[in-house]
Scaffold this active site. Structure first.
Site, PDB file in Angstrom:
ATOM      1  N   HIS A 191       0.886  -1.064   0.037  1.00  0.00           N
ATOM      2  CA  HIS A 191       0.235  -0.072  -0.186  1.00  0.00           C
ATOM      3  C   HIS A 191       0.916   1.329   0.180  1.00  0.00           C
ATOM      4  CE1 HIS A 191      -3.700  -2.232   1.683  1.00  0.00           C
ATOM      5  NE2 HIS A 191      -3.884  -2.044   0.261  1.00  0.00           N
ATOM      6  N   CYS A 488      -4.890  -3.455 -14.664  1.00  0.00           N
ATOM      7  CA  CYS A 488      -5.400  -2.502 -13.994  1.00  0.00           C
ATOM      8  C   CYS A 488      -4.403  -2.579 -12.568  1.00  0.00           C
ATOM      9  CB  CYS A 488      -6.779  -2.546 -13.604  1.00  0.00           C
ATOM     10  SG  CYS A 488      -7.242  -4.261 -12.994  1.00  0.00           S
TER      11      CYS A 488
END
Length: 566
Positions: A191, A488
């Protein structure tokens, strides 16, 4: 004396400036925490309330920061706020306080309990240890009356060094003040790395020997090669930064649409998480949305959001790109993103457990309501969004999802994140209208490597040839059936890797919006044949560094030739 360190490159760019380490976290010594000093029984309820209030205050601040951010940053801040009020963690700390522990020492002890469990589970759950430790330190600071820990605001533009950074810290970085990010731990799809890409600052992770660099030391960071030069020659460093600035200026002039030098169209799309991030993405030269993560509408909800609530959220994204392509991913929860209104099973390995599409199998009403909401938003906006399910592993799962989507007049697709789905791509594509490859999870599952492990960062590098071979299989299946194959994952943000993906047969690229100009400019500088040549060169290698170097040798030489011919 000049010294060179190397790590895993995550976000391209070159920066030169003084090193800056985050400030110290609260002292965890027994003396500072009041450990060993038993709280009187008549004060324990008060001490427990003090802990709960501190946790609530930290959660409120994190949620406030989430509301001021967009996209992944908002999502991870909201999830971190949820950790601060996690019933299990608060319950464990409260139980310790009931036995006489002080609130600060209980916070630390409870965190150690949960961190041990998360670490043992591995995968995405292990990634939460950094977040939980961050919450612990913020709560301890609140209890001790200390300033909230985190990244200091540098007096001059600086390069932030850290063992690891909690997403809550990364999301709050100012790109004008923090000009690059380097960590000793972490992986290329963590992240923290994703948020660094969203901010558009050079980033390198898994750098050995980083702790030897002191704050204030001049360093040069190359986020494209993964090179960290300690005490570089000022003239050389300035020249490299200036060269990159010229390149960045050329890139900034790219305005789309996406196509190769010989006119082959490649859609350049944005990853978004809500209306705010979608509206922000319209400021970049993207043609639409290739990944609309819908989890933000569900996180931290005590109950399932209604169809009306969901439709309003989805409508914001559709309206932001009125007339453009919008690909909606249905709820990808579970594992590190549990739902409060769903009973999740205790799993030995949640990353391989009930997550994504598998939650919908256990709770079909959640998917039905979400698809109803998407259909309502589409009807109200006049759009026809593409809708895809995450964590699909078989043609039967793809067929069942597609039937539900088509019943509502929407375009049906699935994510390819599981190696089984890539291997069975022809059969899966026969059931749907399109597929989108999620390279972050596909890499993690293909290489059997925790994306947060610094020791395994090379394995989770999206340039892994094994992953490229799987992508090639999916793209070939798409060409055979005349159906779109997108990417993606964050791999689509790497300009050279984007060219390789197009060479493999990928038809659209979606990533952080800020990456669009660099990707589009690079594609526009080379022909499709050169992209194919670069892809073949990368496929012929056996490690990510070799794949990166082989593709760069082809693309850089062609870029020079093409630029000279214009």
């Amino acid at each position: 004396m000049t010294k060179i360190l190397t790590g895993t490159p995550v976000v391209g760019g070159v920066a030169h400036g003084p090193a800056l380490w985050p400030g110290r976290r609260p002292d965890h010594s027994a003396e500072a925490l009041g450990a060993g000093v038993e709280i009187a029984e008549d004060r324990r309820a008060e001490e427990s309330a003090r802990f709960t209030e501190a946790a609530a205050a930290v959660a409120a601040r994190l949620r406030e920061r989430a509301s001021q951010n967009t996209g992944v940053a908002a999502e991870v801040l909201a999830a971190t706020a949820g950790l601060a009020e996690d019933r299990g963690w608060i319950g464990a700390a409260s139980a310790l306080i009931a036995k006489g522990a002080s609130a600060p020492s209980a916070a630390v002890a409870a965190t150690e309990q949960f961190a041990a469990v998360f670490t043992k589970l591995g995968g995405l759950m292990a990634e939460r240890v950094t977040d939980l430790n961050d919450v612990r330190d913020r709560v301890v600071a609140e209890l001790l009356g200390l300033p909230e820990p985190g990244v200091p605001t540098p007096e001059v533009p600086s390069i932030l060094l850290a063992d690891d950074l909690a997403p809550a810290d990364t999301a709050g970085l100012d790109p004008a003040a923090t000009i690059a990010l380097v960590t000793r731990l972490g992986g290329p799809t963590s992240h923290t790395a994703i948020i660094a890409r969203q901010l558009g600052i050079p980033c390198v992770v898994a750098v050995g020997g980083l702790g030897e660099i002191e704050s204030g030391t001049a360093i040069l960071v190359d986020g494209t090669t993964g090179e960290i030069v300690v005490d570089p020659d000022d003239a050389v460093a300035s020249a490299r930064v200036e060269e990159y600035r010229h390149h960045a200026a050329r890139v900034a002039g790219w305005s789309g649409p996406g196509r190769t030098a010989d006119g082959v169209e490649v859609a350049i799309l944005a990853n978004v998480a809500d209306g705010a991030s979608a509206r922000a993405a319209t400021g970049q030269p993207v043609e639409g949305v290739g990944l609309f993560r819908t989890e933000l509408a569900f996180l931290e909800r005590a109950d399932e959001p209604s169809v009306e609530e969901q439709a309003a959220i989805y409508r914001e994204v559709l309206d932001a790109f009125a007339g453009g392509k919008v690909v909606v991913r249905t709820l990808d929860a579970g594992s590190d993103k549990p739902l409060r209104f769903v009973s999740h099973p205790d799993e030995a390995n949640p990353a391989l457990g009930v997550r994504g599409d598998r939650i919908a199998l256990a709770h079909p009403e959640i998917r039905a309501h979400q698809l109803d909401a998407i259909a309502r938003a589409a009807e109200e906006s006049g759009a026809r969004p593409w809708v895809m399910a995450p964590m699909i592993a078989s043609p039967a799962e793809a067929a069942a999802f597609a039937a539900q989507v088509r019943e509502r007049g929407l375009v049906a697709g699935v994510m390819v994140e599981v190696p089984a789905a890539a291997i069975l791509a022809p059969a899966i594509l026969a059931e749907v209208d399109f597929v989108s490859i999620g390279t972050n999870d596909l890499t993690q599952y293909t290489m059997a490597a925790d994306r947060m492990s610094a020791d395994l960062a090379a394995l989770t590098d999206p340039w892994q040839p094994a992953v490229l071979h799987l992508i090639s299989m999916v793209a070939q299946a798409g060409r055979g059936q005349g159906k779109p194959v997108g990417v993606c994952g964050e791999a689509a943000a790497d300009p050279y890797l984007a060219c390789v993906l197009v060479g493999l047969g990928v038809t659209s690229l979606s990533s952080a919006p800020v990456a669009a100009p660099a990707v589009g400019a690079q594609l526009g500088a080379v022909t499709l044949d050169v992209c194919k040549e670069a892809a073949a060169a990368a496929l012929a290698t056996t490690d990510p560094a070799g794949a990166r170097a082989a593709a760069a040798a082809v693309l850089a030489s062609d870029e020079v030739r093409f630029a000279a011919s214009r």
